[in-house]
Design a protein around this motif. Structure first.
Motif, PDB file in Angstrom:
ATOM      1  N   HIS A 164       0.852  -1.198   0.000  1.00  0.00           N
ATOM      2  CA  HIS A 164       0.000   0.000   0.000  1.00  0.00           C
ATOM      3  C   HIS A 164       0.887   1.248   0.000  1.00  0.00           C
ATOM      4  CE1 HIS A 164      -3.385  -2.624   0.892  1.00  0.00           C
ATOM      5  NE2 HIS A 164      -2.676  -3.142   1.888  1.00  0.00           N
ATOM      6  N   PRO A 165       1.707   1.439  -1.020  1.00  0.00           N
ATOM      7  CA  PRO A 165       2.679   2.535  -0.984  1.00  0.00           C
ATOM      8  C   PRO A 165       2.050   3.913  -0.846  1.00  0.00           C
ATOM      9  CG  PRO A 165       2.527   1.585  -3.186  1.00  0.00           C
ATOM     10  CD  PRO A 165       1.786   0.671  -2.270  1.00  0.00           C
ATOM     11  N   ALA A 166       0.928   4.158  -1.510  1.00  0.00           N
ATOM     12  CA  ALA A 166       0.307   5.485  -1.435  1.00  0.00           C
ATOM     13  C   ALA A 166      -0.141   5.790  -0.007  1.00  0.00           C
ATOM     14  CB  ALA A 166      -0.859   5.573  -2.406  1.00  0.00           C
ATOM     15  N   ASP A 167      -0.709   4.801   0.667  1.00  0.00           N
ATOM     16  CA  ASP A 167      -1.172   5.012   2.042  1.00  0.00           C
ATOM     17  C   ASP A 167       0.001   5.281   2.977  1.00  0.00           C
ATOM     18  OD1 ASP A 167      -3.728   4.525   1.140  1.00  0.00           O
ATOM     19  OD2 ASP A 167      -3.778   2.444   1.847  1.00  0.00           O
ATOM     20  N   VAL A 168       1.076   4.509   2.817  1.00  0.00           N
ATOM     21  CA  VAL A 168       2.250   4.704   3.675  1.00  0.00           C
ATOM     22  C   VAL A 168       2.868   6.070   3.430  1.00  0.00           C
ATOM     23  CG1 VAL A 168       4.558   3.845   4.234  1.00  0.00           C
ATOM     24  CG2 VAL A 168       2.688   2.225   3.815  1.00  0.00           C
ATOM     25  N   ILE A 169       2.996   6.458   2.184  1.00  0.00           N
ATOM     26  CA  ILE A 169       3.571   7.758   1.859  1.00  0.00           C
ATOM     27  C   ILE A 169       2.721   8.883   2.429  1.00  0.00           C
ATOM     28  CG2 ILE A 169       3.950   9.367  -0.068  1.00  0.00           C
ATOM     29  CD1 ILE A 169       5.007   6.919  -1.638  1.00  0.00           C
ATOM     30  N   ALA A 170       1.416   8.781   2.302  1.00  0.00           N
ATOM     31  CA  ALA A 170       0.542   9.816   2.862  1.00  0.00           C
ATOM     32  C   ALA A 170       0.707   9.913   4.374  1.00  0.00           C
ATOM     33  CB  ALA A 170      -0.904   9.513   2.497  1.00  0.00           C
ATOM     34  N   ARG A 171       0.809   8.766   5.039  1.00  0.00           N
ATOM     35  CA  ARG A 171       1.004   8.767   6.491  1.00  0.00           C
ATOM     36  C   ARG A 171       2.337   9.398   6.869  1.00  0.00           C
ATOM     37  NH1 ARG A 171       1.971   3.157   8.137  1.00  0.00           N
ATOM     38  NH2 ARG A 171       4.153   3.747   7.876  1.00  0.00           N
ATOM     39  N   GLU A 172       3.413   8.978   6.185  1.00  0.00           N
ATOM     40  CA  GLU A 172       4.733   9.509   6.517  1.00  0.00           C
ATOM     41  C   GLU A 172       4.850  10.984   6.170  1.00  0.00           C
ATOM     42  OE1 GLU A 172       6.990   7.842   8.307  1.00  0.00           O
ATOM     43  OE2 GLU A 172       5.372   6.355   8.410  1.00  0.00           O
ATOM     44  N   ARG A 173       4.169  11.404   5.145  1.00  0.00           N
ATOM     45  CA  ARG A 173       4.137  12.828   4.817  1.00  0.00           C
ATOM     46  C   ARG A 173       3.484  13.615   5.948  1.00  0.00           C
ATOM     47  NH1 ARG A 173       1.997  14.737  -1.124  1.00  0.00           N
ATOM     48  NH2 ARG A 173       3.799  16.049  -1.609  1.00  0.00           N
ATOM     49  N   SER A 174       2.421  13.059   6.522  1.00  0.00           N
ATOM     50  CA  SER A 174       1.755  13.732   7.632  1.00  0.00           C
ATOM     51  C   SER A 174       2.630  13.780   8.879  1.00  0.00           C
ATOM     52  CB  SER A 174       0.432  13.030   7.954  1.00  0.00           C
ATOM     53  OG  SER A 174       0.649  11.787   8.613  1.00  0.00           O
ATOM     54  N   HIS A 175       3.653  12.909   8.932  1.00  0.00           N
ATOM     55  CA  HIS A 175       4.599  12.889  10.048  1.00  0.00           C
ATOM     56  C   HIS A 175       5.801  13.792   9.796  1.00  0.00           C
ATOM     57  CE1 HIS A 175       3.035   8.631  11.329  1.00  0.00           C
ATOM     58  NE2 HIS A 175       2.203   9.602  11.641  1.00  0.00           N
ATOM     59  N   GLY A 176       5.805  14.528   8.695  1.00  0.00           N
ATOM     60  CA  GLY A 176       6.849  15.508   8.456  1.00  0.00           C
ATOM     61  C   GLY A 176       7.844  15.165   7.382  1.00  0.00           C
ATOM     62  N   HIS A 177       7.737  13.984   6.780  1.00  0.00           N
ATOM     63  CA  HIS A 177       8.704  13.582   5.763  1.00  0.00           C
ATOM     64  C   HIS A 177       8.424  14.264   4.426  1.00  0.00           C
ATOM     65  CE1 HIS A 177      11.126  10.571   7.786  1.00  0.00           C
ATOM     66  NE2 HIS A 177      10.033  10.107   8.366  1.00  0.00           N
ATOM     67  N   THR A 178       9.512  14.586   3.738  1.00  0.00           N
ATOM     68  CA  THR A 178       9.415  15.168   2.397  1.00  0.00           C
ATOM     69  C   THR A 178      10.195  14.364   1.362  1.00  0.00           C
ATOM     70  OG1 THR A 178      11.316  16.631   2.812  1.00  0.00           O
ATOM     71  CG2 THR A 178       9.128  17.504   3.328  1.00  0.00           C
ATOM     72  N   ALA A 179      10.874  13.294   1.804  1.00  0.00           N
ATOM     73  CA  ALA A 179      11.627  12.422   0.901  1.00  0.00           C
ATOM     74  C   ALA A 179      11.295  10.974   1.268  1.00  0.00           C
ATOM     75  CB  ALA A 179      13.130  12.667   1.021  1.00  0.00           C
ATOM     76  N   PHE A 180      11.275  10.101   0.243  1.00  0.00           N
ATOM     77  CA  PHE A 180      10.733   8.760   0.429  1.00  0.00           C
ATOM     78  C   PHE A 180      11.512   7.754  -0.418  1.00  0.00           C
ATOM     79  CE2 PHE A 180       7.630  12.067   0.772  1.00  0.00           C
ATOM     80  CZ  PHE A 180       6.950  11.793   1.931  1.00  0.00           C
ATOM     81  N   LYS A 181      11.635   6.508   0.111  1.00  0.00           N
ATOM     82  CA  LYS A 181      12.319   5.451  -0.629  1.00  0.00           C
ATOM     83  C   LYS A 181      11.451   4.204  -0.663  1.00  0.00           C
ATOM     84  CE  LYS A 181      15.907   3.166   1.027  1.00  0.00           C
ATOM     85  NZ  LYS A 181      17.249   3.053   1.623  1.00  0.00           N
ATOM     86  N   LEU A 182      11.215   3.710  -1.881  1.00  0.00           N
ATOM     87  CA  LEU A 182      10.405   2.516  -2.095  1.00  0.00           C
ATOM     88  C   LEU A 182      11.286   1.297  -2.271  1.00  0.00           C
ATOM     89  CD1 LEU A 182       8.242   4.709  -2.692  1.00  0.00           C
ATOM     90  CD2 LEU A 182       7.359   3.189  -4.460  1.00  0.00           C
ATOM     91  N   LYS A 183      10.802   0.166  -1.776  1.00  0.00           N
ATOM     92  CA  LYS A 183      11.450  -1.108  -2.057  1.00  0.00           C
ATOM     93  C   LYS A 183      10.922  -1.642  -3.389  1.00  0.00           C
ATOM     94  CE  LYS A 183      12.751  -2.714   2.516  1.00  0.00           C
ATOM     95  NZ  LYS A 183      14.192  -2.736   2.146  1.00  0.00           N
ATOM     96  N   VAL A 184      11.859  -2.083  -4.262  1.00  0.00           N
ATOM     97  CA  VAL A 184      11.496  -2.684  -5.536  1.00  0.00           C
ATOM     98  C   VAL A 184      12.214  -4.030  -5.649  1.00  0.00           C
ATOM     99  CG1 VAL A 184      11.046  -0.459  -6.647  1.00  0.00           C
ATOM    100  CG2 VAL A 184      13.353  -1.459  -6.768  1.00  0.00           C
ATOM    101  N   GLY A 185      12.123  -4.642  -6.834  1.00  0.00           N
ATOM    102  CA  GLY A 185      12.712  -5.964  -7.008  1.00  0.00           C
ATOM    103  C   GLY A 185      11.698  -7.071  -6.841  1.00  0.00           C
ATOM    104  N   PHE A 186      10.408  -6.728  -6.958  1.00  0.00           N
ATOM    105  CA  PHE A 186       9.333  -7.706  -6.800  1.00  0.00           C
ATOM    106  C   PHE A 186       8.691  -8.070  -8.128  1.00  0.00           C
ATOM    107  CE2 PHE A 186       9.525  -5.101  -2.931  1.00  0.00           C
ATOM    108  CZ  PHE A 186       9.782  -6.082  -1.993  1.00  0.00           C
ATOM    109  N   GLY A 187       9.375  -7.751  -9.224  1.00  0.00           N
ATOM    110  CA  GLY A 187       8.812  -7.941 -10.560  1.00  0.00           C
ATOM    111  C   GLY A 187       8.468  -6.587 -11.159  1.00  0.00           C
TER     112      GLY A 187
END
Length: 385
Positions: A164-187
């Motif tokens: 659920h990357p969009a949900d996690v990013i929205a939550r972390e953005r609300s916690h003050g984050h402005t930069a984000f890193k996604l895990k890939v390598g799943f196809g």
């Protein structure tokens, strides 16, 4: 698991003379497993260390133990039975000598046992603890004790999986984050879906990175990396191929991707970091202070990287003690790097460092409290809380 290793007090006047080493191996249940391209964490383990000197001063460290699943208990036993006694036997020494002196003393044992990784990791945690102790005794925050000029550092939210990357990013953005890193390598399909969701949530201007966790071959990395970097405006691509692949493969991938490569959490010697710095492959180096080098080694790498125009961004995916050490290292080193803060639930991080690492507009401000700047209730931890 907790125990003591003790020695008679050494002669006065020593920089540090450790007489007691304790270790705790802990596990916390989590509702949602943490997935990478190579494995899954079904709980959050931690190994914490406490050292005391002959005057009763104490310091705290942490040991990397995420994989394999039995790693925490194994490393705690190593700390109590082998590496802690070696530190006690070294006698008086400066905090900055701890990692190198331990590895020198344990060199033959590491060859004989083949346990290079776990031995380095425990030695790194003890180096961290000794630096915390030295800074507490000096009455200074560790970042200032190491020569840092400011306790204000940039941070980013990491460990964002494909669920659920969009949900996690929205939550972390609300916690003050402005930069984000996604895990890939799943196809490729899954990876693109994650990045589409991320960019749709963030817009075009936010800082976005990916971590492949060594999940691609060199041809895959060259093709996918270039395409994804271009399509989604990536600031860096982390470990696109196996860390031990020949330098020619890394150079080929770097030349074709067209954006910064990041690596370092799986480098295990200063010679490896020096080769990486001199290779021209990397825009970001990421040693992990709980995995190799402790504070001593990682600060040395950071300074060499920055002198070569490479960003130092400490890798971290553990509990609160190691995360605080990583924050202090980044503040001490200076430069444009970012502190990695895992977005996945981790009680050992939140209980120890949650209040000390508040993110505001992408920034963290470390306090002037001595050492790592956190109070560690060892007895409570030993009870699992």
């Amino acid at each position: 698991m907790t125990s003591l290793i003790t020695s008679e007090p050494a002669s006065p006047g020593a920089d540090i003379s450790i007489v007691t080493v304790e270790a705790l191996a802990l596990r916390a249940a989590i509702a949602v497993p943490v997935k990478t391209s190579f494995g899954v964490m079904t709980d959050r383990p931690a190994v914490f260390l406490r050292v005391r000197d002959q005057a009763g001063a104490e310091g705290f460290g942490e040991v990397w133990c995420n994989f394999p699943s039995v790693g925490a208990e194994h490393r705690a036993r190593l700390a109590l039975s082998v590496i802690g006694p070696a530190l006690v036997a070294l006698g008086p020494l400066a905090a900055g000598q701890v990692f190198d002196r331990l590895m020198s003393r344990l060199h033959i044992l590491a060859i004989q046992s083949g346990e290079w990784g776990p031995i380095r990791q425990v030695a790194a945690g003890l180096d961290m603890a000794c630096h915390d102790l030295a800074a507490r005794k000096a009455g200074l925050p560790l970042w200032r004790h190491l020569g840092g000029l400011s306790g204000r550092i940039r941070a980013y939210a990491s460990g964002i999986g494909p669920e659920h990357p969009a949900d996690v990013i929205a939550r972390e953005r609300s916690h003050g984050h402005t930069a984000f890193k996604l895990k890939v390598g799943f196809g490729e399909m899954t990876d693109r879906r994650s990045l589409e969701a991320a960019r749709r949530t963030l817009g075009d201007a936010a800082t976005l990175m990916i971590d492949a966790n060594q999940g691609w071959t060199a041809p895959e990395a060259a093709r996918l990396g270039a395409d994804l970097a271009r399509a989604y405006g990536l600031a860096w691509i982390e470990e696109p191929i196996a860390a031990d692949r020949p330098s020619a493969e890394w150079l080929e991938v770097a030349g074709r991707i067209g954006t910064a490569l990041a690596a370092g959490e799986n480098m295990n010697a200063m010679a490896e970091f020096d080769a990486a710095i001199g290779s021209g492959c990397f825009g970001v180096l990421q040693p992990d202070a709980a995995k190799w080098g402790g504070v001593s080694g990682c600060l040395a790498v950071a300074k060499r990287a920055l002198a070569a125009g490479i960003s130092y961004c400490p890798h971290y995916l553990g509990g609160g003690i190691g995360l605080m050490a990583s924050a202090h290292l980044l503040a001490a080193a200076g430069g444009p790097g970012l502190l990695e803060i895992d977005s996945n639930p981790n009680p050992w991080r939140d209980r120890l460092a949650g209040e000390a690492l508040k993110v505001e507009a992408g920034l963290v401000t470390l306090s002037e409290a001595p050492g790592l700047g956190i109070d560690v209730d060892w007895d409570r931890l030993a009870r699992g809380g």
